[in-house]
Design an enzyme around this catalytic site. Structure first.
Site, PDB file in Angstrom:
ATOM      1  N   LYS A  75       5.506 -29.992  43.331  1.00 54.50           N
ATOM      2  CA  LYS A  75       4.529 -29.543  42.241  1.00 54.50           C
ATOM      3  C   LYS A  75       4.120 -30.811  41.578  1.00 54.50           C
ATOM      4  O   LYS A  75       4.729 -31.770  41.311  1.00 54.50           O
ATOM      5  CB  LYS A  75       5.266 -28.785  41.295  1.00 54.50           C
ATOM      6  CG  LYS A  75       4.514 -28.003  40.080  1.00 54.50           C
ATOM      7  CD  LYS A  75       5.415 -27.028  39.391  1.00 54.50           C
ATOM      8  CE  LYS A  75       4.627 -26.168  38.342  1.00 54.50           C
ATOM      9  NZ  LYS A  75       5.429 -25.409  37.494  1.00 54.50           N
ATOM     10  N   SER A 150       3.417 -20.523  37.432  1.00 48.24           N
ATOM     11  CA  SER A 150       2.806 -21.951  37.322  1.00 48.24           C
ATOM     12  C   SER A 150       2.720 -22.443  38.752  1.00 48.24           C
ATOM     13  O   SER A 150       1.883 -23.472  39.171  1.00 48.24           O
ATOM     14  CB  SER A 150       2.725 -22.588  36.253  1.00 48.24           C
ATOM     15  OG  SER A 150       4.114 -23.383  36.036  1.00 48.24           O
ATOM     16  N   SER A 174       8.247 -19.452  35.913  1.00 47.17           N
ATOM     17  CA  SER A 174       7.074 -20.304  37.085  1.00 47.17           C
ATOM     18  C   SER A 174       7.726 -20.528  38.625  1.00 47.17           C
ATOM     19  O   SER A 174       6.847 -20.892  39.174  1.00 47.17           O
ATOM     20  CB  SER A 174       6.598 -21.267  36.388  1.00 47.17           C
ATOM     21  OG  SER A 174       5.917 -21.123  35.343  1.00 47.17           O
TER      22      SER A 174
END
Length: 480
Positions: A75, A150, A174
């Protein structure tokens, strides 16, 4: 079979080299990128150099660890030395960190191959990856729908076959929510089990890094590699890290499972409810004793979280002022430079949360909002403590619905309510995991959430693995 073990076997039996595996994975990621847009940056040079180092070790006759030569996606809110780290924001569009996060340093030392940095909601604020300053990632099961957020890029990359495993971060769901939307396994560890050093902060008392994989075993292998004490992180726990793969068993005799009754009822999609109920029956068939448990303060999670998280975000994001690094707007006057930099650099959702947080922390409101929310948080933790006196693991749906179409939810509140089931786990600092448990009539995946007590990831792996082995959901692939 675990993707990590399969690739490891190919390397040790010398049927493929690490460079061949890395190149094939990069080609696959590149080929699917126009459809999925999972990545912000693909890091081919870095990946091939890491893979070559693994091949050199094998050629020299050295033994390699399980993660050596394994391609993975990261990420884009983990600092990676010499590789752009954007957090999905214009503010950090050209930021190249001068240091490495602890998690990526550990994986690098284990010989992992970093194929790219994945897309996310800006500064990890969002539930759909639509808040990225760069592009919206697509869900591999239906590219008109969102992958969740996210950590949407990390989940879509694994679900779409662009990477065998990936890492995300989870502040209010997330990791688990995109894992549910994309039909893969996602784990949020106990707060403090994995170092946050080098993770760009959103809400420091809630953020936690965790793994994504197609199987429970892959996430267990990955967690064993990244967990452990780090002196650079003051909140890091000093605990012995077990080999989590030792917890993988096929039956659940003697285990007590609690169904959180507050997660069923209004607002839950009937198809999600049906799939989760069937999953609970399957867990029962594996020998577990199942009972219904009440966590009366569970539903206050969203209200308390959307005070605490924005308060911490407004403090953490104050550092983006155009002075030391990141975007700087051209203004002659210092104060107007601050204002213009922040208005140009941050997107709407980030601005919204900074303003909510700044307001809640301002004189006269601190006690009414922030302090009150922290008290509610304590009550929620007490509910969980009481529940774990009776059961080993709690279960609930991961998300009340399946993935929605991009652009469908334009009202922030309806987006926030998606985190209803996942937020309480972060508020209490507990480990939580989403495992695939079915599909709806549109062919979109449904996730089952497993919640453990502090540092009982082993029980999540045990229950998740037994359920996974008894079902076939994890073997289904999207047809891209």
């Amino acid at each position: 079979m675990s993707a990590i073990r399969e690739l490891h076997h190919q390397l040790t039996s010398k049927t493929r080299t690490a460079v061949e595996i890395a190149q094939a994975q990069l080609d696959q990621a590149q080929a699917l990128e126009p459809q999925l847009k999972s990545f912000i940056s693909l890091t081919a040079d870095k990946a091939l150099a890491q893979a070559q180092a693994v091949d050199d070790k094998i050629a020299a006759g050295e033994e390699i660890g399980l993660l050596a030569g394994i391609p993975m996606a990261l990420k884009d809110n983990f600092c990676t030395k010499g590789i752009r780290t954007t957090c999905g924001s214009k503010m950090l569009e050209n930021f190249v960190p001068p240091y490495e996060s602890t998690v990526t340093a550990r994986l690098d030392a284990a010989g992992a191959v970093f194929i790219g940095k994945t897309n996310l909601d800006e500064f990890a604020m969002g539930s759909s990856t639509e808040n990225s300053a760069f592009h919206t990632t697509a869900n591999p099961w239906d590219i008109t729908r969102v992958p969740g957020g996210s950590s949407g890029g990390s989940a879509a990359a694994v679900a779409g076959g662009q990477a065998p495993v990936s890492l995300g971060s989870d502040t209010g769901g997330s990791i688990r929510q995109p894992a549910s939307f994309c039909g893969i396994v996602g784990l949020k560890p106990t707060y403090g089990l994995v170092s946050r050093f080098g993770l760009v902060a959103f809400a420091s008392s809630l953020d936690q890094i965790g793994p994504f994989g197609r199987t429970v075993e892959d996430t267990a292998i990955l967690l064993s590699a990244i967990a452990g004490h780090d002196p650079k992180d003051a909140t890091s726990l000093k605990v012995k890290i077990p080999d989590y793969t030792q917890s993988l068993k096929k039956d659940l005799k003697g285990r007590k499972i609690g169904i959180i009754q507050e997660t069923f009822g209004d607002g839950l999609d009937p198809q999600v409810e049906a799939a989760v109920t069937a999953a609970i029956e399957q867990i029962k068939a594996l020998g577990a004793e199942v009972k219904t448990i009440s966590c009366p303060r569970f539903n206050y999670g969203v209200s308390a979280y959307y005070v605490i998280a924005p308060c911490e975000a407004s403090a953490n994001l104050a550092r983006y002022d155009g002075v030391r690094y990141g975007l700087r707007a051209d203004e002659a006057n210092l104060l107007s430079m601050y204002g213009k930099t922040r208005s140009e650099g941050f997107g709407n959702e980030v601005k919204r949360r900074i303003m909510i947080g700044t307001y809640a922390l301002s004189a006269g409101y601190y006690d009414a909002f922030y302090l009150k929310a922290q008290k509610v948080r304590t009550l929620m933790k007490q509910d969980f403590d009481k529940a774990f006196e009776e059961v080993d693991v709690l279960v609930s749906p991961t998300v009340p619905t399946t993935a929605f179409k991009a652009g469908e939810k334009d009202d922030p509140l309806s987006m926030y309510l998606l985190d209803l089931m996942t937020i309480p786990v972060n508020m209490a600092g507990l480990p939580g995991m989403s495992v695939p448990c079915g599909f709806d009539s549109n062919g979109m995946p449904i996730g089952l959430q497993l919640i453990g007590n502090v540092l009982r990831e082993d029980l999540l792996f045990e229950v998740g693995y037994a359920y996974e082995q008894a079902t076939d959901w994890h073997n289904k692939l999207p047809s891209l």
